[in-house]
Design a protein around this motif. Structure first.
Motif, PDB file in Angstrom:
ATOM      1  N   VAL A   1       0.831  -1.208   0.000  1.00  8.75           N
ATOM      2  CA  VAL A   1       0.000   0.000   0.000  1.00  8.75           C
ATOM      3  C   VAL A   1       0.864   1.257   0.000  1.00  8.75           C
ATOM      4  N   GLU A   2       1.900   1.251   0.818  1.00  6.74           N
ATOM      5  CA  GLU A   2       2.779   2.419   0.896  1.00  6.74           C
ATOM      6  C   GLU A   2       3.352   2.780  -0.468  1.00  6.74           C
ATOM      7  N   ASN A   3       3.824   1.788  -1.196  1.00 10.67           N
ATOM      8  CA  ASN A   3       4.430   2.041  -2.499  1.00 10.67           C
ATOM      9  C   ASN A   3       3.391   2.378  -3.564  1.00 10.67           C
ATOM     10  N   ALA A   4       2.244   1.704  -3.530  1.00 17.07           N
ATOM     11  CA  ALA A   4       1.178   2.017  -4.488  1.00 17.07           C
ATOM     12  C   ALA A   4       0.689   3.451  -4.282  1.00 17.07           C
ATOM     13  N   LYS A   5       0.612   3.873  -3.041  1.00 19.08           N
ATOM     14  CA  LYS A   5       0.196   5.245  -2.709  1.00 19.08           C
ATOM     15  C   LYS A   5       1.213   6.252  -3.239  1.00 19.08           C
ATOM     16  N   TRP A   6       2.482   5.917  -3.097  1.00 16.64           N
ATOM     17  CA  TRP A   6       3.533   6.831  -3.566  1.00 16.64           C
ATOM     18  C   TRP A   6       3.462   6.997  -5.081  1.00 16.64           C
ATOM     19  N   ILE A   7       3.296   5.891  -5.803  1.00 15.12           N
ATOM     20  CA  ILE A   7       3.166   5.959  -7.260  1.00 15.12           C
ATOM     21  C   ILE A   7       1.951   6.796  -7.637  1.00 15.12           C
ATOM     22  N   SER A   8       0.820   6.546  -6.987  1.00 15.54           N
ATOM     23  CA  SER A   8      -0.429   7.241  -7.281  1.00 15.54           C
ATOM     24  C   SER A   8      -0.305   8.738  -7.067  1.00 15.54           C
ATOM     25  N   GLU A   9       0.417   9.144  -6.047  1.00 14.08           N
ATOM     26  CA  GLU A   9       0.496  10.554  -5.677  1.00 14.08           C
ATOM     27  C   GLU A   9       1.641  11.307  -6.350  1.00 14.08           C
ATOM     28  N   ASN A  10       2.642  10.598  -6.834  1.00  5.92           N
ATOM     29  CA  ASN A  10       3.827  11.274  -7.371  1.00  5.92           C
ATOM     30  C   ASN A  10       4.061  11.083  -8.862  1.00  5.92           C
ATOM     31  N   CYS A  11       3.586   9.984  -9.418  1.00  7.45           N
ATOM     32  CA  CYS A  11       3.816   9.708 -10.839  1.00  7.45           C
ATOM     33  C   CYS A  11       2.532  10.004 -11.610  1.00  7.45           C
ATOM     34  N   LYS A  12       2.454  11.193 -12.124  1.00  6.60           N
ATOM     35  CA  LYS A  12       1.218  11.678 -12.720  1.00  6.60           C
ATOM     36  C   LYS A  12       1.048  11.205 -14.163  1.00  6.60           C
ATOM     37  N   THR A  13      -0.115  11.535 -14.715  1.00  3.96           N
ATOM     38  CA  THR A  13      -0.407  11.203 -16.103  1.00  3.96           C
ATOM     39  C   THR A  13       0.706  11.709 -17.014  1.00  3.96           C
ATOM     40  N   GLY A  14       1.207  10.833 -17.877  1.00  2.00           N
ATOM     41  CA  GLY A  14       2.289  11.209 -18.782  1.00  2.00           C
ATOM     42  C   GLY A  14       3.628  10.618 -18.400  1.00  2.00           C
ATOM     43  N   THR A  15       3.752  10.116 -17.170  1.00  6.51           N
ATOM     44  CA  THR A  15       5.002   9.495 -16.747  1.00  6.51           C
ATOM     45  C   THR A  15       5.249   8.224 -17.561  1.00  6.51           C
ATOM     46  N   THR A  16       6.473   8.014 -17.972  1.00  6.28           N
ATOM     47  CA  THR A  16       6.810   6.855 -18.782  1.00  6.28           C
ATOM     48  C   THR A  16       7.121   5.646 -17.915  1.00  6.28           C
ATOM     49  N   VAL A  17       6.626   4.485 -18.354  1.00  8.85           N
ATOM     50  CA  VAL A  17       6.892   3.202 -17.696  1.00  8.85           C
ATOM     51  C   VAL A  17       7.647   2.316 -18.683  1.00  8.85           C
ATOM     52  N   HIS A  18       8.799   1.833 -18.272  1.00 10.46           N
ATOM     53  CA  HIS A  18       9.589   0.938 -19.115  1.00 10.46           C
ATOM     54  C   HIS A  18       9.476  -0.467 -18.555  1.00 10.46           C
ATOM     55  N   ILE A  19       8.804  -1.360 -19.272  1.00  7.91           N
ATOM     56  CA  ILE A  19       8.703  -2.755 -18.868  1.00  7.91           C
ATOM     57  C   ILE A  19       9.826  -3.521 -19.555  1.00  7.91           C
ATOM     58  N   THR A  20      10.619  -4.217 -18.756  1.00  6.17           N
ATOM     59  CA  THR A  20      11.803  -4.863 -19.302  1.00  6.17           C
ATOM     60  C   THR A  20      12.103  -6.144 -18.537  1.00  6.17           C
ATOM     61  N   GLU A  21      13.096  -6.875 -19.009  1.00  2.00           N
ATOM     62  CA  GLU A  21      13.572  -8.076 -18.330  1.00  2.00           C
ATOM     63  C   GLU A  21      15.082  -7.955 -18.179  1.00  2.00           C
ATOM     64  N   ASN A  22      15.514  -7.571 -16.977  1.00  2.00           N
ATOM     65  CA  ASN A  22      16.936  -7.426 -16.705  1.00  2.00           C
ATOM     66  C   ASN A  22      17.564  -8.779 -16.393  1.00  2.00           C
ATOM     67  N   ARG A  23      18.864  -8.770 -16.235  1.00  2.00           N
ATOM     68  CA  ARG A  23      19.553  -9.997 -15.860  1.00  2.00           C
ATOM     69  C   ARG A  23      19.159 -10.418 -14.453  1.00  2.00           C
ATOM     70  N   LYS A  24      19.181 -11.714 -14.197  1.00  2.00           N
ATOM     71  CA  LYS A  24      18.767 -12.227 -12.903  1.00  2.00           C
ATOM     72  C   LYS A  24      19.656 -11.689 -11.793  1.00  2.00           C
ATOM     73  N   ASN A  25      19.012 -11.249 -10.720  1.00  2.00           N
ATOM     74  CA  ASN A  25      19.738 -10.756  -9.559  1.00  2.00           C
ATOM     75  C   ASN A  25      18.977 -11.189  -8.311  1.00  2.00           C
ATOM     76  N   PRO A  26      19.096 -12.460  -7.945  1.00  2.00           N
ATOM     77  CA  PRO A  26      18.348 -12.974  -6.793  1.00  2.00           C
ATOM     78  C   PRO A  26      18.672 -12.255  -5.492  1.00  2.00           C
ATOM     79  N   SER A  27      19.891 -11.716  -5.368  1.00  2.00           N
ATOM     80  CA  SER A  27      20.256 -10.992  -4.149  1.00  2.00           C
ATOM     81  C   SER A  27      19.415  -9.737  -3.984  1.00  2.00           C
ATOM     82  N   LEU A  28      19.131  -9.064  -5.094  1.00  3.93           N
ATOM     83  CA  LEU A  28      18.302  -7.858  -5.035  1.00  3.93           C
ATOM     84  C   LEU A  28      16.890  -8.198  -4.593  1.00  3.93           C
TER      85      LEU A  28
END
Length: 261
Positions: free
Chosen positions: A202-229
């Motif tokens: 909820v905390e993160n969804a709220k932050w996106i909703s309140e700070n990333c307004k209409t027009g913000t770009t979203v890049h959907i990608t597949e990075n290299r595996k990083n299980p530690s992250l």
């Protein structure tokens, strides 16, 4: 001196120079950033973001420039409109969402928020590429959004539309009640989701909703595996209790409030 010896000497000097450069880089990182994945390290979310910058060449195949953001000036690569300061990357491989802002270089290489998410690997709905946020579906008076209008409705908090029925939002609820959280899906954050959505706390969804307004770009990608992250972020997700609330929900009535940031 023979040509073969000359080449050997040149290669040796180059190798020594490379080692010296590597030592210098590692020393810089050691001084400026604490490795959040080191044994016994106490992980701090803000430090994690800084660490990701220092390791960006290992974690990100393509950190975009400001010219790839919607509504920018192609001549200088700077944001035209300051109300769109963020760039969102959704990494389907590691189930991580990172929000970048621009540094003095004009590139989106300064992460401001690193979040564990759950996103389906639907190749059609979640095709790799650049998308543009259509806007938040929540308001200060109503944080709820109906995900499914059937005999068994499903709701979420702080929904932000990417396109069509593709949304970023909280883990779903069975009712418009803060204690009706889907506990199984909450515990599965950081793994693939079967639904057509991108789930956050909820905390993160709220932050996106309140700070990333209409027009913000979203890049959907597949990075290299990083299980530690993924593991490090998973460890920062607060545990559920018997109340049924999302622990990160900032509602003053939350009996189990444990913010991440």
């Amino acid at each position: 001196m023979s040509p073969r010896k000359d080449n050997t000497l040149i290669m040796s000097c180059a190798a020594i120079a490379g080692v010296i450069a590597l030592i210098a880089i590692n020393a810089f990182v050691a001084v400026h950033f604490t490795d959040p994945f080191s044994k016994g390290a106490e992980i701090d979310m803000n430090n994690l973001a800084s660490y990701m910058v220092s390791k960006s060449n290992l974690m990100y195949d393509d950190i975009p420039s400001a010219t790839e953001q919607t509504d920018v000036s192609p001549s200088d690569g700077k944001l035209k409109y300051p109300e769109y300061p963020y760039f969102i990357e959704v990494d389907k491989t590691n189930q991580v969402m990172t929000v970048f802002t621009t540094s003095s270089s004009g590139r989106y290489d300064k992460p401001v928020r690193v979040m564990l998410c759950s996103v389906a690997r639907n190749p059609k709905k979640y095709s790799a590429g650049y998308w543009t946020l259509k806007g938040s579906q929540s308001s200060a008076k109503n944080v709820w959004y109906s995900l499914r209008k059937t005999s068994e409705p499903v709701y979420a908090q702080y929904a932000t539309q990417i396109a069509g029925d593709l949304y970023i939002h909280s883990v779903p609820y069975s009712d418009k009640k803060k204690d009706a959280l889907d506990k199984k899906l909450y515990d599965k954050l950081g793994t693939e989701d079967s639904g057509g959505r991108i789930l956050l706390t909820v905390e993160n969804a709220k932050w996106i909703s309140e700070n990333c307004k209409t027009g913000t770009t979203v890049h959907i990608t597949e990075n290299r595996k990083n299980p530690s992250l993924t593991k490090a972020l998973k460890e920062q997700i607060p545990k559920l209790d018997t109340s049924g609330w999302d622990p990160t929900d900032p509602d003053p009535q939350n009996p189990n409030y444990h913010p991440q940031y």
